[in-house]
Design a protein around this motif. Structure first.
Motif, PDB file in Angstrom:
ATOM      1  N   PRO A  94      42.550  49.415  45.261  1.00 49.27           N
ATOM      2  CA  PRO A  94      41.843  49.015  46.480  1.00 49.27           C
ATOM      3  C   PRO A  94      42.629  47.913  47.188  1.00 49.27           C
ATOM      4  N   ILE A 116      39.965  43.671  41.289  1.00 50.87           N
ATOM      5  CA  ILE A 116      38.639  44.111  40.854  1.00 50.87           C
ATOM      6  C   ILE A 116      38.845  45.005  39.646  1.00 50.87           C
ATOM      7  N   TRP A 119      28.033  46.909  45.156  1.00 51.83           N
ATOM      8  CA  TRP A 119      28.697  45.623  45.016  1.00 51.83           C
ATOM      9  C   TRP A 119      29.450  45.576  43.701  1.00 51.83           C
ATOM     10  N   LYS A 120      30.678  45.091  43.759  1.00 48.98           N
ATOM     11  CA  LYS A 120      31.413  44.762  42.543  1.00 48.98           C
ATOM     12  C   LYS A 120      31.718  43.274  42.600  1.00 48.98           C
ATOM     13  N   SER A 129      31.880  44.245  48.523  1.00 43.61           N
ATOM     14  CA  SER A 129      31.318  45.568  48.758  1.00 43.61           C
ATOM     15  C   SER A 129      32.421  46.597  48.574  1.00 43.61           C
ATOM     16  N   CYS A 130      32.116  47.637  47.798  1.00 46.27           N
ATOM     17  CA  CYS A 130      33.188  48.541  47.374  1.00 46.27           C
ATOM     18  C   CYS A 130      33.094  49.917  48.002  1.00 46.27           C
ATOM     19  N   GLY A 131      34.113  50.269  48.742  1.00 43.04           N
ATOM     20  CA  GLY A 131      34.299  51.640  49.212  1.00 43.04           C
ATOM     21  C   GLY A 131      33.092  52.191  49.949  1.00 43.04           C
ATOM     22  N   ARG A 171      37.841  47.677  36.648  1.00 32.35           N
ATOM     23  CA  ARG A 171      36.986  48.859  36.608  1.00 32.35           C
ATOM     24  C   ARG A 171      36.068  48.806  35.388  1.00 32.35           C
ATOM     25  N   GLY A 215      34.642  52.808  39.788  1.00 34.09           N
ATOM     26  CA  GLY A 215      35.913  53.118  40.443  1.00 34.09           C
ATOM     27  C   GLY A 215      36.948  53.769  39.556  1.00 34.09           C
ATOM     28  N   LEU A 253      42.910  44.608  48.671  1.00 32.65           N
ATOM     29  CA  LEU A 253      42.117  43.385  48.625  1.00 32.65           C
ATOM     30  C   LEU A 253      42.861  42.270  49.347  1.00 32.65           C
TER      31      LEU A 253
END
Lengths: 356, 356
Positions: free
Chosen positions: B121, A70, A55-56, A48-50, A72, A119, B123
């Protein structure tokens, strides 16, 4: 020590596809391996992103499932969808199938509506482009998600498929003489070396995606375009007349590409070329397409397989010597080689069944 | 059509350094070009990022100054500081010098206190590592910012310089037999191919940074370490015994690196090797170091320069043939070659002046 979700997703997809559709691979150990890989992806790859709550998929995971990176882009998510949809077919898991479609919805949104969830900071000089990989992957996913499903699912993705085809066709440039890897979103040539880039293996892969789609749609014009533009052209400019094999990258104006590895011979463009020309021959019976297939076949099978220890090498010098001697790596997993062999076997089986 | 701020920053630095310190380059056209490049960078390369209000430097800019890409690393900022500090010395602009130091403060904060401003991010699997490039670049910047400045500036950066040296020395691994490119922040070997990676040219560059610093500090132990570990070792394992030249990447256990370009011969490792061995010889007068220099010199000058059209090629195959024929590209600007020639000329001038 780390797993790429591209490689893992591709592997799960391939195991499931072989288990589901090829009798001699319907073995419990193949199913168990696929289920284990799928469970790992489902449990750990989705992140789960930010604040967006989107979802990424992690591009890279540690052995115990921690996200390392992750990207982009959309490619980890694409392979996640491929794996989940195919696995859901094998084990009949409707939740998993739904999850694959939900991820697909998000992906479509990133590509067509709002890319901010990927992102990348919005920068004034970062003009959106049409990179061949994006519509290709989406078309591949549409074919995956709709295969054998009812008319309502096919209907759901019909417009997207047309959009993908149109976006892929935008890459035919230079008055129909070249498939450029990157064009503007309006379908015009981009300035600089990015705009001049040729990726023959990628064009050939797009070629058989389009050809497959054209048959389903009974679209003869698209069939001709797939063969004449996306197969014949990259073969003409991409084949190394001196040493044989397909170049990785070229520049449409004949300049030197900026990619250090441009002149290397990689396994996967040859896999895609084999599928493309055999599929094209099976549909048209034109002998020149069988000749193309034979020529690619001869180069491929005399250079890439490791005769002593099995498997294929992935990376050769321009002259055809093994440049990197590992069989699996960050971008070489259980995907391009088995998909190529599987597709070619299927095409040949069909031809034999139809007594061609 | 696009400018890399690394290449542009390096070019501005080099023009200014030549203008400032070498009589025959004290020409108005060199100064004007440097000022124009500096003004472009100052106006367009710095980008205010997100809600943090921190400044980042764009990695890539359009011709008219629009940011195309911002990397989540510190390297664009490093070259920005190099360029601004050197230009401020030439034109006597104290505001510009202050700006360079402010950017330096932010950079130190990213590296030593809080990296969140870089935009990566956080991680769970992304364990921070000590990548050689980071302490190397910071040490280089300390030398740039303190050169010829008063004791309070030197004092200000003294602790940082020691930290950089300690972080670089952490890369001596395998009981002192190899310089590994990536180690843990505690200075232990990392698992996998990332941990086994050797980058001989980078180790040699670190070598002459350390050697230069050891002389300023009158630190003889560091001098020995710089030569015996950061020059002799990468030369031993990095030199291609069959074809000559330095490999780009290697694996400390002798496996094949995963970088497709690992066996290529790039211009810049040879530039760094020339500086390293000539500097080491000038300080020690050990004949074996002059022999190393001569061997690198012979390979370099018989392979990289374009005899017919001037300039150097940048990228050769393992066998020493030109693989990419352009003279300037995304990572090859007016930096490594002129810095090498400039440093070697200075070292040779000093030796002649001291009648060695």
């Amino acid at each position: 020590m780390e797993a790429s979700s591209l490689v893992l997703g591709g592997t799960v997809w391939m195991y499931c596809r072989l288990y589901r559709t090829v009798d001699r691979f319907r073995k419990p150990e193949i199913l168990e391996a696929a289920k284990a890989g799928g469970a790992f992806l489902r449990k750990f790859a989705r992140v789960s992103c930010g604040s967006s709550g989107q979802w990424k998929c992690a591009f890279c995971l540690t052995r115990d499932g921690k996200a390392v990176k992750i990207q982009r882009t959309i490619f980890s998510e694409c392979f996640y969808i491929m794996a989940m949809d195919e696995l859901s077919r094998v084990i009949g898991d409707e939740d998993m199938q739904l999850e694959a479609e939900q991820m697909m919805e998000q992906l479509i949104c990133w590509v067509r509506v709002d890319s901010s969830g990927l992102g990348r900071p919005q920068l004034p000089g970062d003009v959106p482009a049409n990179s061949m990989a994006v519509p290709m992957m989406l078309l591949c996913l549409v074919q995956q998600l709709t295969e054998g499903r009812g008319p309502e699912v096919i209907q759901k993705y019909r417009e997207l498929a047309s959009w993908c085809v149109q976006k892929i066709l935008q890459h035919i440039q230079r008055e129909g003489t070249a498939i450029l890897e990157n064009v503007s979103v309006e379908g015009a040539e981009l300035p600089g070396c990015q705009g001049r880039l040729l990726n023959p293996g990628h064009a050939l892969e797009a070629g058989w995606f389009l050809l497959q789609f054209s048959v389903e749609q009974k679209d003869e014009e698209l069939q001709r375009t797939a063969i004449n533009k996306f197969m014949e052209l990259p073969y003409q400019y991409g084949w190394d007349k001196e040493h044989g094999g397909l170049f990785y990258f070229l520049d449409v104006d004949g300049h030197c590409p900026t990619q250090l590895e441009w002149s290397m011979k990689l396994w996967w463009p040859h896999c895609e070329a084999l599928i493309a020309f055999l599929m094209a021959y099976s549909q048209t019976k034109k002998p020149e397409l069988l000749e193309r297939f034979s020529k690619v076949y001869e180069y491929t099978f005399s250079h890439f397989p490791d005769v002593q220890r099995g498997e294929w090498f992935g990376y050769l010098t321009q002259g055809g010597k093994v440049a990197l001697d590992f069989k699996g790596g960050p971008f070489k997993g259980f995907f391009h080689v088995p998909r190529c062999l599987y597709m070619c076997e299927r095409i040949l089986d069909d031809m034999l069944a139809n007594k061609d």
